[in-house]
Design a protein around this motif. Structure first.
Motif, PDB file in Angstrom:
ATOM      1  N   UNK A   1       0.580  -0.920  -0.031  1.00 42.98           N
ATOM      2  CA  UNK A   1       0.068  -0.097   0.142  1.00 42.98           C
ATOM      3  C   UNK A   1       1.234   1.391   0.343  1.00 42.98           C
ATOM      4  N   UNK A   2       2.025   1.205   0.182  1.00 44.95           N
ATOM      5  CA  UNK A   2       2.813   2.643   0.385  1.00 44.95           C
ATOM      6  C   UNK A   2       3.532   2.857  -1.063  1.00 44.95           C
ATOM      7  N   UNK A   3       3.186   3.833  -1.520  1.00 46.38           N
ATOM      8  CA  UNK A   3       3.617   4.253  -2.560  1.00 46.38           C
ATOM      9  C   UNK A   3       5.039   4.831  -2.885  1.00 46.38           C
ATOM     10  N   UNK A   4       6.203   4.535  -3.897  1.00 48.95           N
ATOM     11  CA  UNK A   4       7.758   5.189  -3.681  1.00 48.95           C
ATOM     12  C   UNK A   4       7.516   6.043  -4.835  1.00 48.95           C
ATOM     13  N   UNK A   5       7.439   7.741  -4.868  1.00 50.88           N
ATOM     14  CA  UNK A   5       6.580   8.701  -5.601  1.00 50.88           C
ATOM     15  C   UNK A   5       7.057  10.081  -5.482  1.00 50.88           C
ATOM     16  N   UNK A   6       8.368  10.040  -5.137  1.00 51.32           N
ATOM     17  CA  UNK A   6       9.173  11.599  -4.935  1.00 51.32           C
ATOM     18  C   UNK A   6       8.908  12.679  -6.010  1.00 51.32           C
ATOM     19  N   UNK A   7       7.782  13.691  -5.690  1.00 55.84           N
ATOM     20  CA  UNK A   7       7.207  14.887  -6.443  1.00 55.84           C
ATOM     21  C   UNK A   7       8.087  16.408  -6.430  1.00 55.84           C
ATOM     22  N   UNK A   8       8.752  16.784  -6.460  1.00 53.61           N
ATOM     23  CA  UNK A   8       9.213  17.839  -6.313  1.00 53.61           C
ATOM     24  C   UNK A   8      10.162  18.881  -6.547  1.00 53.61           C
ATOM     25  N   UNK A   9      10.484  19.688  -6.379  1.00 53.92           N
ATOM     26  CA  UNK A   9      10.556  21.072  -7.256  1.00 53.92           C
ATOM     27  C   UNK A   9      12.414  21.441  -6.500  1.00 53.92           C
ATOM     28  N   UNK A  10      12.987  21.890  -6.961  1.00 55.52           N
ATOM     29  CA  UNK A  10      14.598  21.886  -6.762  1.00 55.52           C
ATOM     30  C   UNK A  10      14.619  23.611  -5.676  1.00 55.52           C
ATOM     31  N   UNK A  11      13.605  24.149  -6.075  1.00 62.17           N
ATOM     32  CA  UNK A  11      13.494  25.421  -4.774  1.00 62.17           C
ATOM     33  C   UNK A  11      12.513  25.031  -3.399  1.00 62.17           C
TER      34      UNK A  11
ATOM     35  N   UNK B   1      12.898   2.737  13.812  1.00 60.48           N
ATOM     36  CA  UNK B   1      12.691   2.840  15.689  1.00 60.48           C
ATOM     37  C   UNK B   1      12.740   4.352  14.565  1.00 60.48           C
ATOM     38  N   UNK B   2      11.533   5.066  15.664  1.00 63.42           N
ATOM     39  CA  UNK B   2      10.939   6.310  15.229  1.00 63.42           C
ATOM     40  C   UNK B   2      11.717   7.913  16.118  1.00 63.42           C
ATOM     41  N   UNK B   3      11.874   9.098  15.321  1.00 61.48           N
ATOM     42  CA  UNK B   3      12.372   9.777  16.306  1.00 61.48           C
ATOM     43  C   UNK B   3      11.387   9.933  17.008  1.00 61.48           C
ATOM     44  N   UNK B   4      11.617  11.268  18.312  1.00 62.65           N
ATOM     45  CA  UNK B   4      11.086  11.646  19.352  1.00 62.65           C
ATOM     46  C   UNK B   4      10.103  12.812  18.318  1.00 62.65           C
ATOM     47  N   UNK B   5       8.473  12.525  18.537  1.00 61.93           N
ATOM     48  CA  UNK B   5       8.039  13.623  17.973  1.00 61.93           C
ATOM     49  C   UNK B   5       7.159  13.171  16.271  1.00 61.93           C
ATOM     50  N   UNK B   6       7.586  11.897  15.309  1.00 64.20           N
ATOM     51  CA  UNK B   6       7.064  11.184  14.925  1.00 64.20           C
ATOM     52  C   UNK B   6       6.358   9.978  15.348  1.00 64.20           C
ATOM     53  N   UNK B   7       5.418   9.265  15.174  1.00 67.77           N
ATOM     54  CA  UNK B   7       4.323   8.203  14.853  1.00 67.77           C
ATOM     55  C   UNK B   7       4.254   7.625  13.706  1.00 67.77           C
ATOM     56  N   UNK B   8       4.929   8.126  12.350  1.00 64.45           N
ATOM     57  CA  UNK B   8       5.689   7.041  12.203  1.00 64.45           C
ATOM     58  C   UNK B   8       6.325   7.016  10.729  1.00 64.45           C
ATOM     59  N   UNK B   9       6.973   6.589   9.662  1.00 65.42           N
ATOM     60  CA  UNK B   9       8.342   6.615   8.848  1.00 65.42           C
ATOM     61  C   UNK B   9       6.985   6.188   7.189  1.00 65.42           C
ATOM     62  N   UNK B  10       6.762   7.399   6.770  1.00 61.26           N
ATOM     63  CA  UNK B  10       6.293   7.805   5.675  1.00 61.26           C
ATOM     64  C   UNK B  10       7.014   7.999   4.322  1.00 61.26           C
ATOM     65  N   UNK B  11       7.268   7.086   3.536  1.00 62.70           N
ATOM     66  CA  UNK B  11       7.978   6.957   1.879  1.00 62.70           C
ATOM     67  C   UNK B  11       6.891   8.151   1.100  1.00 62.70           C
ATOM     68  N   UNK B  12       7.996   8.784   0.488  1.00 64.06           N
ATOM     69  CA  UNK B  12       7.639   9.525  -0.927  1.00 64.06           C
ATOM     70  C   UNK B  12       6.304   9.240  -1.362  1.00 64.06           C
ATOM     71  N   UNK B  13       5.346  10.238  -1.488  1.00 65.08           N
ATOM     72  CA  UNK B  13       4.164  10.200  -2.182  1.00 65.08           C
ATOM     73  C   UNK B  13       2.881   9.311  -0.646  1.00 65.08           C
ATOM     74  N   UNK B  14       3.297   8.629  -0.064  1.00 60.87           N
ATOM     75  CA  UNK B  14       2.227   8.290   0.762  1.00 60.87           C
ATOM     76  C   UNK B  14       1.451   9.238   1.288  1.00 60.87           C
ATOM     77  N   UNK B  15       2.353  10.287   1.792  1.00 63.57           N
ATOM     78  CA  UNK B  15       0.877  11.630   2.043  1.00 63.57           C
ATOM     79  C   UNK B  15       0.332  11.377   1.240  1.00 63.57           C
ATOM     80  N   UNK B  16       0.376  12.158  -0.271  1.00 66.35           N
ATOM     81  CA  UNK B  16      -0.418  12.467  -0.953  1.00 66.35           C
ATOM     82  C   UNK B  16      -1.377  11.266  -1.166  1.00 66.35           C
ATOM     83  N   UNK B  17      -1.136   9.923  -1.704  1.00 66.54           N
ATOM     84  CA  UNK B  17      -1.958   8.922  -1.594  1.00 66.54           C
ATOM     85  C   UNK B  17      -3.112   9.130  -0.707  1.00 66.54           C
ATOM     86  N   UNK B  18      -2.698   9.379   0.455  1.00 67.95           N
ATOM     87  CA  UNK B  18      -3.859   9.342   1.387  1.00 67.95           C
ATOM     88  C   UNK B  18      -4.434  10.587   1.115  1.00 67.95           C
TER      89      UNK B  18
END
Length: 353
Positions: A170-180, A298-315
């Motif tokens: 279910x986790x996509x791997x799709x990076x979409x970014x500006x260089x700015x 292992x999660x860093x402090x203040x984070x509740x998940x490790x997200x893949x590129x594009x996962x937030x956009x898919x949701x």
């Protein structure tokens, strides 16, 4: 005041505007799908807010509403695409489809595209390749709005890069970014609304840091990570602009202000048939294993998940498809104005539940 509309309502409206502006129904649907794709992923700066400027350029004849897009193979795996000054999404989708077909036959395809226009989010095209079982990279150059590291003049575009790979699960791997630091469109939208922007996004026209959206629009956006983003933007300019034989850097037409000069955007697509790699048919499963290992760290402090590129956009896409797309009042007003200009039906007042 913002309003939320069903996707079907917005799709019908957008198709109506673009056909009234001169596009064939199939091409109007392509442009519409590209813009809705952006809104659903949460990138409103590249979404339906672009209808007015896309349609105005078509209406004025600055963009060719009936392009003859030609694809020439200068080598078995290398495609040169001439967009005939057609709408960016129309040109780019045809180029990507040709590149996918070539990659399936040859294992890999590189497409150099010229005589195009602003083509929206690269994820729209990369997703198409991923669905066909291919790894894909897409790049485009853009009108100068960004300073290179150490400078203050707008000499290069925000030149985005998109990368995607097939993956099972279910986790996509799709990076979409500006260089700015941020997409230029977000500054344009902030300026329209008279809003402030975060510190570090831009300089004003005198070269001073600013948080004023309108001052930033008159100045320059900054490259991400300083020299690293600047260097990436230059490399994209080489592949998407220089290699394509079109305009590059300061010679490109401004999307919003120049109604005499064609933009002549250049794009570059690299498509790899994942089944040709060492893993062959196991590629998507191996990417899923990589994702599982990364997300299980292992999660860093203040984070509740490790997200893949594009996962937030898919949701966001799943949620927006169900609940509709919310448009701010200024965008709704702009859409009403362009519909009246080209003689298209007005946006229906039906709201999403």
């Amino acid at each position: 005041m913002s309003e939320t509309f069903p996707v079907a309502t917005l799709r019908a409206f957008s198709n109506g505007v673009f056909t009234a502006a001169g596009l064939a129904p199939e091409d109007a649907a392509t442009v519409t799908d590209c813009l809705i794709h952006a809104d659903l992923r949460g990138h409103a700066s590249h979404g339906l807010t672009r209808i007015p400027i896309y349609a105005e350029r078509l209406h004025r004849g600055v963009v060719n509403a009936n392009p003859r897009v030609t694809v020439t193979h200068t080598a078995p795996s290398f495609l040169v695409v001439d967009g005939d000054n057609g709408p960016g999404p129309v040109v780019s989708l045809k180029a990507m489809d040709a590149a996918i077909e070539t990659a399936k036959a040859q294992g890999v395809a590189a497409a150099s595209i010229r005589a195009s226009n602003h083509n929206g989010p690269g994820s729209f095209y990369v997703e198409r390749a991923v669905e066909a079982g291919c790894i894909a990279i897409a790049m485009t150059n853009a009108p100068p709005s960004m300073a290179v590291f150490g400078g203050r003049d707008p000499v290069i575009g925000t030149n985005p890069i998109t990368f995607g790979t097939p993956v099972t699960g279910n986790a996509p791997v799709l990076l979409d970014m500006a260089t700015s630091v941020v997409a230029r469109g977000k500054i344009v939208e902030a300026a329209k609304r008279g809003e402030a922007i975060p510190e570090g996004w831009a300089l004003d026209r005198d070269g001073n840091p600013t948080t004023d959206g309108q001052a930033a629009e008159k100045g320059v956006v900054l490259p991400m990570s300083g020299p690293k983003g600047s260097a990436l933007a230059i490399m994209v300019e080489v592949l998407a602009g220089v290699l394509a034989g079109g305009r590059f850097a300061g010679s490109m037409g401004n999307l919003y202000k120049d109604f005499e000069l064609t933009q002549d955007n250049g794009h570059f697509f690299l498509v790899i048939d994942a089944a040709r790699g060492a893993a062959r048919t196991a590629h998507a499963e191996r990417v899923e294993a990589l994702v599982a290992e990364l997300k299980g760290s292992a999660l860093a402090s203040g984070h509740d998940a490790v997200l893949m590129p594009g996962e937030i956009e898919a949701m966001r896409t799943v949620r927006g498809t169900e609940t509709g797309i919310t448009l701010p009042a200024n965008v709704i007003a702009d859409l009403a104005a362009i519909a009246a200009t080209v003689g298209a039906p007005a946006l229906a007042g039906e709201q999403a539940a």
